[in-house]
Scaffold this motif. Structure first.
Motif, PDB file in Angstrom:
ATOM      1  N   SER A  56       0.868  -0.927   0.194  1.00  0.00           N
ATOM      2  CA  SER A  56      -0.013  -0.001   0.074  1.00  0.00           C
ATOM      3  C   SER A  56       0.915   1.193   0.079  1.00  0.00           C
ATOM      4  O   SER A  56       0.539   2.007  -0.651  1.00  0.00           O
ATOM      5  N   LEU A  57       1.809   1.232   0.849  1.00  0.00           N
ATOM      6  CA  LEU A  57       2.736   2.540   0.907  1.00  0.00           C
ATOM      7  C   LEU A  57       3.495   2.614  -0.243  1.00  0.00           C
ATOM      8  O   LEU A  57       3.800   3.856  -0.868  1.00  0.00           O
ATOM      9  N   ASP A  58       3.898   1.697  -1.008  1.00  0.00           N
ATOM     10  CA  ASP A  58       4.631   1.534  -2.183  1.00  0.00           C
ATOM     11  C   ASP A  58       3.949   2.018  -3.239  1.00  0.00           C
ATOM     12  O   ASP A  58       4.244   2.789  -4.111  1.00  0.00           O
ATOM     13  N   ARG A  59       2.724   1.561  -3.497  1.00  0.00           N
ATOM     14  CA  ARG A  59       1.789   2.155  -4.362  1.00  0.00           C
ATOM     15  C   ARG A  59       1.403   3.650  -3.988  1.00  0.00           C
ATOM     16  O   ARG A  59       1.332   4.428  -5.218  1.00  0.00           O
ATOM     17  N   ALA A  60       1.186   4.070  -2.881  1.00  0.00           N
ATOM     18  CA  ALA A  60       0.952   5.486  -2.520  1.00  0.00           C
ATOM     19  C   ALA A  60       1.986   6.383  -3.053  1.00  0.00           C
ATOM     20  O   ALA A  60       1.808   7.403  -3.136  1.00  0.00           O
ATOM     21  N   ARG A  61       3.333   5.810  -2.853  1.00  0.00           N
ATOM     22  CA  ARG A  61       4.434   6.474  -3.229  1.00  0.00           C
ATOM     23  C   ARG A  61       4.486   6.874  -4.682  1.00  0.00           C
ATOM     24  O   ARG A  61       5.305   7.929  -5.027  1.00  0.00           O
TER      25      ARG A  61
ATOM     26  N   TRP B  43      -0.846  11.509  -2.367  1.00  0.00           N
ATOM     27  CA  TRP B  43       0.063  11.056  -1.506  1.00  0.00           C
ATOM     28  C   TRP B  43       1.420  10.935  -1.510  1.00  0.00           C
ATOM     29  O   TRP B  43       2.273  11.038  -0.692  1.00  0.00           O
ATOM     30  N   SER B  44       1.862  10.755  -2.777  1.00  0.00           N
ATOM     31  CA  SER B  44       3.374  10.818  -2.945  1.00  0.00           C
ATOM     32  C   SER B  44       4.185  11.811  -2.595  1.00  0.00           C
ATOM     33  O   SER B  44       5.207  11.736  -1.931  1.00  0.00           O
TER      34      SER B  44
ATOM     35  N   SER C 239       9.732  11.656   1.482  1.00  0.00           N
ATOM     36  CA  SER C 239      11.068  11.437   2.474  1.00  0.00           C
ATOM     37  C   SER C 239      11.362   9.860   2.729  1.00  0.00           C
ATOM     38  O   SER C 239      12.434   9.701   3.117  1.00  0.00           O
ATOM     39  N   ILE C 240      10.407   8.991   2.053  1.00  0.00           N
ATOM     40  CA  ILE C 240      10.681   7.429   2.478  1.00  0.00           C
ATOM     41  C   ILE C 240      11.754   6.982   1.013  1.00  0.00           C
ATOM     42  O   ILE C 240      11.284   7.250  -0.159  1.00  0.00           O
ATOM     43  N   SER C 241      12.911   6.327   1.436  1.00  0.00           N
ATOM     44  CA  SER C 241      13.781   5.983   0.373  1.00  0.00           C
ATOM     45  C   SER C 241      13.311   4.348  -0.178  1.00  0.00           C
ATOM     46  O   SER C 241      13.245   4.214  -1.139  1.00  0.00           O
ATOM     47  N   THR C 242      13.182   3.712   1.016  1.00  0.00           N
ATOM     48  CA  THR C 242      12.724   2.144   0.829  1.00  0.00           C
ATOM     49  C   THR C 242      12.014   1.629   2.021  1.00  0.00           C
ATOM     50  O   THR C 242      11.758   2.204   2.953  1.00  0.00           O
ATOM     51  N   ILE C 243      11.356   0.756   1.540  1.00  0.00           N
ATOM     52  CA  ILE C 243      10.309   0.235   2.604  1.00  0.00           C
ATOM     53  C   ILE C 243      10.588  -1.306   2.600  1.00  0.00           C
ATOM     54  O   ILE C 243      10.631  -2.112   1.684  1.00  0.00           O
ATOM     55  N   VAL C 244      10.936  -1.901   3.858  1.00  0.00           N
ATOM     56  CA  VAL C 244      11.127  -3.428   4.039  1.00  0.00           C
ATOM     57  C   VAL C 244      10.117  -4.161   4.995  1.00  0.00           C
ATOM     58  O   VAL C 244       9.735  -3.491   6.172  1.00  0.00           O
TER      59      VAL C 244
END
Length: 106
Positions: free
Chosen positions: A25-30, A37-38, A43-48
């Motif tokens: 969901s967060l990857d899609r919103a970015r 939302w992006s 400020s998010i570089s990666t999500i794990v």
């Protein structure tokens, strides 16, 4: 920033909500093509996602991210600090008429 999901979270259909779902969901919103939302997640570089934990690796500190991601960006500052209306002043009572002064309406 590390987000830990509570055990037993479920979607409305009853299926389990996992860290992978949050990551997706967060990857899609970015992605800028998916809406406004992006900008608030820039400020998010990666999500794990691992187990019940989602780790957001940030490009720089972002004080807006600890607030609930479901809050609209325009509401984050104003809604996070509740506003209290000032107390109302009681309406002043009229002074009693002085009987020694003639009534001007007569």
């Amino acid at each position: 920033m590390r987000l830990t999901l509570r055990p037993g979270l479920r979607f409305a259909d009853g299926s389990a909500l996992t860290a992978q779902d949050v990551k997706w969901s967060l990857d899609r919103a970015r992605k800028p093509d998916n809406g406004a939302w992006s900008g608030s997640l820039a400020s998010i570089s990666t999500i794990v996602a691992s187990g019940n934990t989602v780790t957001l690796n940030l490009k720089q500190p972002d004080p807006t991210l600890p607030l609930p991601p479901s809050m609209p960006p325009s509401c984050r500052r104003s809604c996070s600090t509740p506003r209290v209306a000032p107390p109302r002043r009681p309406k002043p009572k009229p002074l009693p008429r002085n009987p020694s002064v003639p009534d001007p309406s007569c």
